[in-house]
Design a protein around this motif. Structure first.
Motif, PDB file in Angstrom:
ATOM      1  N   HIS A  44       0.869  -1.178   0.000  1.00 31.90           N
ATOM      2  CA  HIS A  44       0.000   0.000   0.000  1.00 31.90           C
ATOM      3  C   HIS A  44       0.905   1.226   0.000  1.00 31.90           C
ATOM      4  N   VAL A  45       1.238   1.688  -1.207  1.00 33.12           N
ATOM      5  CA  VAL A  45       2.275   2.704  -1.368  1.00 33.12           C
ATOM      6  C   VAL A  45       1.848   3.733  -2.413  1.00 33.12           C
ATOM      7  N   ASP A  46       2.098   5.002  -2.122  1.00 32.72           N
ATOM      8  CA  ASP A  46       2.049   6.070  -3.114  1.00 32.72           C
ATOM      9  C   ASP A  46       3.486   6.469  -3.430  1.00 32.72           C
ATOM     10  N   TYR A  54       1.574   9.896  -7.037  1.00 31.92           N
ATOM     11  CA  TYR A  54       0.993   8.811  -7.819  1.00 31.92           C
ATOM     12  C   TYR A  54       0.468   7.730  -6.878  1.00 31.92           C
ATOM     13  N   HIS A  55      -0.767   7.286  -7.110  1.00 31.30           N
ATOM     14  CA  HIS A  55      -1.381   6.241  -6.314  1.00 31.30           C
ATOM     15  C   HIS A  55      -1.161   4.907  -7.045  1.00 31.30           C
ATOM     16  N   LEU A  56      -0.293   4.060  -6.507  1.00 30.42           N
ATOM     17  CA  LEU A  56       0.186   2.893  -7.232  1.00 30.42           C
ATOM     18  C   LEU A  56      -0.790   1.727  -7.198  1.00 30.42           C
ATOM     19  N   GLN A  57      -0.760   0.971  -8.296  1.00 30.02           N
ATOM     20  CA  GLN A  57      -1.463  -0.300  -8.410  1.00 30.02           C
ATOM     21  C   GLN A  57      -0.439  -1.378  -8.754  1.00 30.02           C
ATOM     22  N   ALA A  58      -0.757  -2.616  -8.427  1.00 30.37           N
ATOM     23  CA  ALA A  58       0.156  -3.716  -8.743  1.00 30.37           C
ATOM     24  C   ALA A  58       0.469  -3.730 -10.235  1.00 30.37           C
ATOM     25  N   ASP A  76       0.363   1.998   4.800  1.00 34.24           N
ATOM     26  CA  ASP A  76       0.285   1.113   5.959  1.00 34.24           C
ATOM     27  C   ASP A  76       1.264  -0.028   5.714  1.00 34.24           C
ATOM     28  N   ASP A  77       1.497  -0.829   6.748  1.00 31.07           N
ATOM     29  CA  ASP A  77       2.462  -1.929   6.628  1.00 31.07           C
ATOM     30  C   ASP A  77       1.769  -3.295   6.714  1.00 31.07           C
ATOM     31  N   LYS A  78       0.489  -3.334   6.348  1.00 31.21           N
ATOM     32  CA  LYS A  78      -0.229  -4.606   6.399  1.00 31.21           C
ATOM     33  C   LYS A  78       0.265  -5.567   5.326  1.00 31.21           C
ATOM     34  N   ALA A  79       0.635  -5.024   4.166  1.00 34.12           N
ATOM     35  CA  ALA A  79       1.164  -5.848   3.080  1.00 34.12           C
ATOM     36  C   ALA A  79       2.588  -5.414   2.787  1.00 34.12           C
ATOM     37  N   PRO A  80       3.513  -6.342   2.587  1.00 37.73           N
ATOM     38  CA  PRO A  80       4.910  -5.976   2.308  1.00 37.73           C
ATOM     39  C   PRO A  80       5.016  -5.134   1.041  1.00 37.73           C
ATOM     40  N   TYR A  81       5.968  -4.217   1.048  1.00 32.01           N
ATOM     41  CA  TYR A  81       6.275  -3.397  -0.124  1.00 32.01           C
ATOM     42  C   TYR A  81       7.231  -4.198  -1.005  1.00 32.01           C
ATOM     43  N   GLU A  82       6.705  -4.734  -2.114  1.00 33.51           N
ATOM     44  CA  GLU A  82       7.498  -5.609  -2.987  1.00 33.51           C
ATOM     45  C   GLU A  82       7.655  -4.957  -4.357  1.00 33.51           C
ATOM     46  N   ARG A  83       8.887  -4.996  -4.882  1.00 35.60           N
ATOM     47  CA  ARG A  83       9.149  -4.400  -6.179  1.00 35.60           C
ATOM     48  C   ARG A  83      10.455  -4.933  -6.755  1.00 35.60           C
ATOM     49  N   ILE A  84      10.584  -4.839  -8.067  1.00 38.30           N
ATOM     50  CA  ILE A  84      11.849  -5.093  -8.748  1.00 38.30           C
ATOM     51  C   ILE A  84      12.392  -3.733  -9.182  1.00 38.30           C
TER      52      ILE A  84
END
Length: 290
Positions: A44-46, A54-58, A76-84
């Motif tokens: 859950h990241v902007d 920017y309001h990000l989507q997967a 929030d930190d409910k879901a991990p922030y994952e990215r390449i």
């Protein structure tokens, strides 16, 4: 003057990371000397880039050009922030300029929007290619360095083709203040001109106080710090050319060389001439790294 930090260093042509963070700490506004491409996988990241939120989507793809001020905002930190994440040296892209403008994706992102969303039924699975590139970059085997560079060039070609073929669309979910964007555009297009607060406030018909307050809220910078940083980043880029340092200081908006030299040393911790000598040495090292 408060200097906003340059984060990360790139000693090779490019680097690739697959990152997954469960505990998220606030990240301040910062910039890099290199370009950055991020494939956002989850969380859950902007993302704020040069005053735009920017309001990000997967599966969104984020483009951050060298020198652009940015930071992620963790909702929030409910879901991990994952990215390449891919870091790429501007000099590496310049080496391929005669064959193809591999940096076109960054130019397009600056003009149309820094975050793009992948449309369904696309020709190229960019996640597949990024994942393959990341695994190969951290692997071993015969001619692995050469193979990694080939995969990276292939990825950049496919990324630019996806944009050209309209398989990536500019993200619609973005928030920004139109007048602050006008100020940002004016600053970056008139670095050699008078950029006093009075001049900028007059351009957008705002009070000096409101402009300074709103600019800091949207970009993380004071107007003075932003202008000086952008002038110094522009001057640093000009040091890659054959122009004299004195001419560069004037072209970057500094009234005299001594002021320019002190400001440059304050941000980059070396003199302009020392930076130019180091850059020539680093560029030669990069060109022979593969």
């Amino acid at each position: 003057m408060k200097n906003y930090p340059k984060k990360g260093y790139l000693i090779s042509n490019f680097r690739v990371f697959h990152l997954r963070d469960k505990q998220l700490r606030p990240i301040p506004f910062h910039y890099h000397d290199f370009h950055k491409v991020i494939l956002f996988l989850g969380g859950h990241v902007d993302y704020i880039i040069e005053g735009k939120l920017y309001h990000l989507q997967a599966n969104d793809i984020i483009f951050v050009s060298a020198g652009e001020i940015h930071r992620p905002v963790f909702l929030d930190d409910k879901a991990p922030y994952e990215r390449i994440v891919i870091y790429v040296a501007p000099e590496f892209l310049q080496r391929w300029q005669e064959q193809a403008d591999l940096a076109q994706c960054f130019h397009t992102a600056k003009d149309k929007g820094s975050v793009m969303h992948q449309l369904p039924n696309r020709s190229h699975d960019l996640l597949f290619h990024m994942d393959k590139l990341e695994k190969t970059a951290h692997g071993e085997g015969f001619a692995n360095g050469l193979y990694t560079e080939i995969l990276f060039i292939e990825f950049l070609i496919l990324l630019n083709r996806s944009i050209e073929d309209h398989e990536l669309e500019t993200l619609g979910s973005v928030s920004y203040d139109e007048k602050i964007q006008q100020v940002l555009t004016y600053i970056n297009e008139h670095l050699a001109d008078d950029l006093s607060i009075e001049t900028l406030a007059g351009k957008v018909f705002l009070s000096r106080y409101y402009l300074m307050k709103k600019f800091k809220a949207d970009t993380g910078y004071s107007l003075h710090a932003y202008i000086r940083s952008k002038r110094l980043l522009y001057a640093r880029d000009l040091l890659r050319t054959k122009k004299t340092v004195t001419d560069i200081s004037r072209e970057a908006g500094f009234q005299d060389y001594s002021t320019f030299s002190r400001a440059f040393h304050g941000l980059f911790h070396c003199s302009p001439k020392e930076w130019r000598a180091h850059h020539l040495s680093a560029a030669a090292s990069r060109s022979s790294s593969f």
